[in-house]
Design an enzyme around this catalytic site. Structure first.
Site, PDB file in Angstrom:
ATOM      1  N   ARG A 213     -18.708  -6.069  -1.856  1.00  6.26           N
ATOM      2  CA  ARG A 213     -18.677  -5.118  -0.739  1.00  6.26           C
ATOM      3  C   ARG A 213     -20.085  -4.817  -0.215  1.00  6.26           C
ATOM      4  O   ARG A 213     -20.268  -4.640   0.990  1.00  6.26           O
ATOM      5  CB  ARG A 213     -17.911  -3.857  -1.148  1.00  6.26           C
ATOM      6  CG  ARG A 213     -16.390  -4.126  -1.171  1.00  6.26           C
ATOM      7  CD  ARG A 213     -15.631  -3.020  -1.835  1.00  6.26           C
ATOM      8  NE  ARG A 213     -14.184  -3.119  -1.622  1.00  6.26           N
ATOM      9  CZ  ARG A 213     -13.293  -2.446  -2.332  1.00  6.26           C
ATOM     10  NH1 ARG A 213     -13.681  -1.630  -3.293  1.00  6.26           N
ATOM     11  NH2 ARG A 213     -12.001  -2.581  -2.073  1.00  6.26           N
TER      12      ARG A 213
ATOM     13  N   TYR B 253       0.810  -1.221   0.000  1.00  8.88           N
ATOM     14  CA  TYR B 253       0.000   0.000   0.000  1.00  8.88           C
ATOM     15  C   TYR B 253       0.847   1.277   0.000  1.00  8.88           C
ATOM     16  O   TYR B 253       0.373   2.330   0.409  1.00  8.88           O
ATOM     17  CB  TYR B 253      -0.962  -0.004   1.190  1.00  8.88           C
ATOM     18  CG  TYR B 253      -2.226  -0.810   0.932  1.00  8.88           C
ATOM     19  CD1 TYR B 253      -3.090  -0.476  -0.116  1.00  8.88           C
ATOM     20  CD2 TYR B 253      -2.578  -1.880   1.745  1.00  8.88           C
ATOM     21  CE1 TYR B 253      -4.253  -1.200  -0.351  1.00  8.88           C
ATOM     22  CE2 TYR B 253      -3.748  -2.605   1.518  1.00  8.88           C
ATOM     23  CZ  TYR B 253      -4.585  -2.253   0.464  1.00  8.88           C
ATOM     24  OH  TYR B 253      -5.738  -2.959   0.229  1.00  8.88           O
TER      25      TYR B 253
ATOM     26  N   PHE C 165      -5.201   7.505   6.548  1.00  2.01           N
ATOM     27  CA  PHE C 165      -5.631   6.174   7.000  1.00  2.01           C
ATOM     28  C   PHE C 165      -4.552   5.106   6.837  1.00  2.01           C
ATOM     29  O   PHE C 165      -4.809   3.927   7.093  1.00  2.01           O
ATOM     30  CB  PHE C 165      -6.906   5.756   6.268  1.00  2.01           C
ATOM     31  CG  PHE C 165      -6.802   5.741   4.754  1.00  2.01           C
ATOM     32  CD1 PHE C 165      -6.209   4.682   4.090  1.00  2.01           C
ATOM     33  CD2 PHE C 165      -7.298   6.796   4.003  1.00  2.01           C
ATOM     34  CE1 PHE C 165      -6.105   4.665   2.699  1.00  2.01           C
ATOM     35  CE2 PHE C 165      -7.196   6.795   2.610  1.00  2.01           C
ATOM     36  CZ  PHE C 165      -6.603   5.728   1.962  1.00  2.01           C
TER      37      PHE C 165
ATOM     38  N   THR D 104     -15.540   1.345  -3.054  1.00  2.28           N
ATOM     39  CA  THR D 104     -14.650   1.244  -1.892  1.00  2.28           C
ATOM     40  C   THR D 104     -15.437   1.335  -0.589  1.00  2.28           C
ATOM     41  O   THR D 104     -15.224   0.553   0.340  1.00  2.28           O
ATOM     42  CB  THR D 104     -13.598   2.382  -1.923  1.00  2.28           C
ATOM     43  OG1 THR D 104     -12.947   2.363  -3.201  1.00  2.28           O
ATOM     44  CG2 THR D 104     -12.580   2.215  -0.823  1.00  2.28           C
TER      45      THR D 104
ATOM     46  N   ARG E 159     -13.282  -5.164 -10.518  1.00  3.72           N
ATOM     47  CA  ARG E 159     -13.651  -3.907  -9.850  1.00  3.72           C
ATOM     48  C   ARG E 159     -15.186  -3.762  -9.799  1.00  3.72           C
ATOM     49  O   ARG E 159     -15.733  -3.302  -8.803  1.00  3.72           O
ATOM     50  CB  ARG E 159     -13.034  -2.695 -10.561  1.00  3.72           C
ATOM     51  CG  ARG E 159     -11.510  -2.661 -10.581  1.00  3.72           C
ATOM     52  CD  ARG E 159     -10.862  -2.348  -9.264  1.00  3.72           C
ATOM     53  NE  ARG E 159     -11.154  -1.018  -8.775  1.00  3.72           N
ATOM     54  CZ  ARG E 159     -10.548  -0.458  -7.730  1.00  3.72           C
ATOM     55  NH1 ARG E 159      -9.604  -1.128  -7.064  1.00  3.72           N
ATOM     56  NH2 ARG E 159     -10.867   0.738  -7.326  1.00  3.72           N
TER      57      ARG E 159
ATOM     58  N   ASN F 236     -13.208  -3.518   4.086  1.00  3.99           N
ATOM     59  CA  ASN F 236     -14.097  -3.682   2.934  1.00  3.99           C
ATOM     60  C   ASN F 236     -13.860  -4.973   2.144  1.00  3.99           C
ATOM     61  O   ASN F 236     -14.102  -5.023   0.947  1.00  3.99           O
ATOM     62  CB  ASN F 236     -14.059  -2.424   2.053  1.00  3.99           C
ATOM     63  CG  ASN F 236     -12.678  -2.132   1.526  1.00  3.99           C
ATOM     64  OD1 ASN F 236     -11.750  -2.904   1.749  1.00  3.99           O
ATOM     65  ND2 ASN F 236     -12.536  -1.026   0.820  1.00  3.99           N
TER      66      ASN F 236
ATOM     67  N   HIS G  36      -9.583  -6.613  -2.028  1.00  4.97           N
ATOM     68  CA  HIS G  36      -8.775  -5.700  -2.837  1.00  4.97           C
ATOM     69  C   HIS G  36      -8.783  -6.218  -4.258  1.00  4.97           C
ATOM     70  O   HIS G  36      -8.734  -7.429  -4.479  1.00  4.97           O
ATOM     71  CB  HIS G  36      -7.314  -5.664  -2.356  1.00  4.97           C
ATOM     72  CG  HIS G  36      -6.380  -5.111  -3.407  1.00  4.97           C
ATOM     73  ND1 HIS G  36      -6.238  -3.766  -3.628  1.00  4.97           N
ATOM     74  CD2 HIS G  36      -5.609  -5.724  -4.346  1.00  4.97           C
ATOM     75  CE1 HIS G  36      -5.389  -3.583  -4.647  1.00  4.97           C
ATOM     76  NE2 HIS G  36      -5.001  -4.756  -5.093  1.00  4.97           N
TER      77      HIS G  36
HETATM   78  P1  RTP Z   1      -8.268  -1.573  -2.758  1.00  8.10           P
HETATM   79  O1  RTP Z   1      -7.029  -0.846  -3.240  1.00  8.10           O
HETATM   80  O2  RTP Z   1      -8.106  -2.188  -1.404  1.00  8.10           O
HETATM   81  O3  RTP Z   1      -8.762  -2.552  -3.796  1.00  8.10           O
HETATM   82  O4  RTP Z   1      -9.462  -0.543  -2.601  1.00  8.10           O
HETATM   83  P2  RTP Z   1      -9.869   0.649  -3.560  1.00  8.10           P
HETATM   84  O5  RTP Z   1      -8.991   0.684  -4.774  1.00  8.10           O
HETATM   85  O6  RTP Z   1     -11.343   0.528  -3.766  1.00  8.10           O
HETATM   86  O7  RTP Z   1      -9.583   1.898  -2.639  1.00  8.10           O
HETATM   87  P3  RTP Z   1      -8.233   2.736  -2.439  1.00  8.10           P
HETATM   88  O8  RTP Z   1      -8.564   4.179  -2.614  1.00  8.10           O
HETATM   89  O9  RTP Z   1      -7.114   2.158  -3.260  1.00  8.10           O
HETATM   90  O10 RTP Z   1      -7.937   2.523  -0.883  1.00  8.10           O
HETATM   91  C1  RTP Z   1      -7.243   1.372  -0.452  1.00  8.10           C
HETATM   92  C2  RTP Z   1      -7.868   0.847   0.809  1.00  8.10           C
HETATM   93  O11 RTP Z   1      -7.630   1.734   1.889  1.00  8.10           O
HETATM   94  C3  RTP Z   1      -8.702   1.661   2.802  1.00  8.10           C
HETATM   95  N1  RTP Z   1      -9.293   2.983   2.960  1.00  8.10           N
HETATM   96  N2  RTP Z   1      -9.654   3.445   4.131  1.00  8.10           N
HETATM   97  N3  RTP Z   1     -10.601   5.086   6.212  1.00  8.10           N
HETATM   98  C4  RTP Z   1     -10.678   5.510   4.953  1.00  8.10           C
HETATM   99  O12 RTP Z   1     -11.165   6.582   4.658  1.00  8.10           O
HETATM  100  C5  RTP Z   1     -10.161   4.660   3.905  1.00  8.10           C
HETATM  101  N4  RTP Z   1     -10.116   4.952   2.616  1.00  8.10           N
HETATM  102  C6  RTP Z   1      -9.562   3.873   2.016  1.00  8.10           C
HETATM  103  C7  RTP Z   1      -9.720   0.677   2.245  1.00  8.10           C
HETATM  104  O13 RTP Z   1      -9.461  -0.604   2.799  1.00  8.10           O
HETATM  105  C8  RTP Z   1      -9.388   0.695   0.767  1.00  8.10           C
HETATM  106  O14 RTP Z   1      -9.833  -0.488   0.165  1.00  8.10           O
HETATM  107 MG    MG Z   2      -6.864   0.662  -4.686  1.00  9.13          MG
END
Ligand code: RTP
Ligand code: MG
Length: 139
Positions: free
Chosen positions: A103, A50, A58, A92, A86, A113, A116
């Site tokens: 989700r 990450y 976060f 998300t 996706r 959530n 990934h």
């Molecule tokens: P991922 O990478 O896990 O597939 O999820 P994503 O693309 O839908 O979302 P992303 O913006 O890449 O964020 C990665 C992961 O960080 C956590 N998160 N927490 N507390 C918060 O506001 C927050 N925002 C994001 C989530 O676990 C997200 O999947």
């Molecule tokens: Mg992501």
């Protein structure tokens, strides 16, 4: 176009014994699980995975969550697998996720959530290489 994407069933999925239920949704969507392994991520692995989010507020919480319990890392294969997965994952924030998505069905919060999925074919290749060798992927 057949392609591959990288998936993680996150700690909230393994803790609640939902890996089979999530895999059923993945397979019903036409994606094939061609690589799969259960691991407990180290702090270093989660921080590297990450890294793009390291300046986000976060980040610490995210690394703590991803290392809290085992995860299942996967390689998924199918037609337009990156975009398709996706779609199947949903937004998300589960509050914004469409009916029938992973989700919407299983996630508890924006942080926890359930899954990934890679956001581009380029990132999919990088992420797959972080966790799998070619010999561990059987298409
Ligand atoms: P991922 O990478 O896990 O597939 O999820 P994503 O693309 O839908 O979302 P992303 O913006 O890449 O964020 C990665 C992961 O960080 C956590 N998160 N927490 N507390 C918060 O506001 C927050 N925002 C994001 C989530 O676990 C997200 O999947
Ligand atoms: Mg992501």
């Amino acid at each position: 176009m057949t392609e591959r994407t990288f998936s993680i069933l996150k700690p909230d999925a393994t803790e609640r014994n939902l890996t089979g239920a999530v895999n059923a949704v993945i397979e019903a969507a036409g994606l094939r699980i061609v690589g799969q392994r259960r691991i407990h991520m180290s702090q270093a692995q989660a921080e590297k995975f990450y890294e793009v989010h390291k300046e986000r507020p976060f980040f610490g919480e995210l690394v703590e969550f991803m290392t809290r319990s085992p995860v299942v890392v996967q390689v998924l294969e199918g037609d337009n697998a990156v975009a398709r997965y996706r779609e199947v994952m949903g937004a998300t924030n589960p509050a914004n996720a469409d009916e029938g998505t992973i989700r919407k069905l299983f996630a508890q919060s924006v942080g926890e959530n359930t899954v990934h999925g890679s956001d581009s074919a380029e990132n999919a290749a990088i992420e797959i290489a972080q966790f799998f060798t070619d010999a561990d992927i059987v298409g």
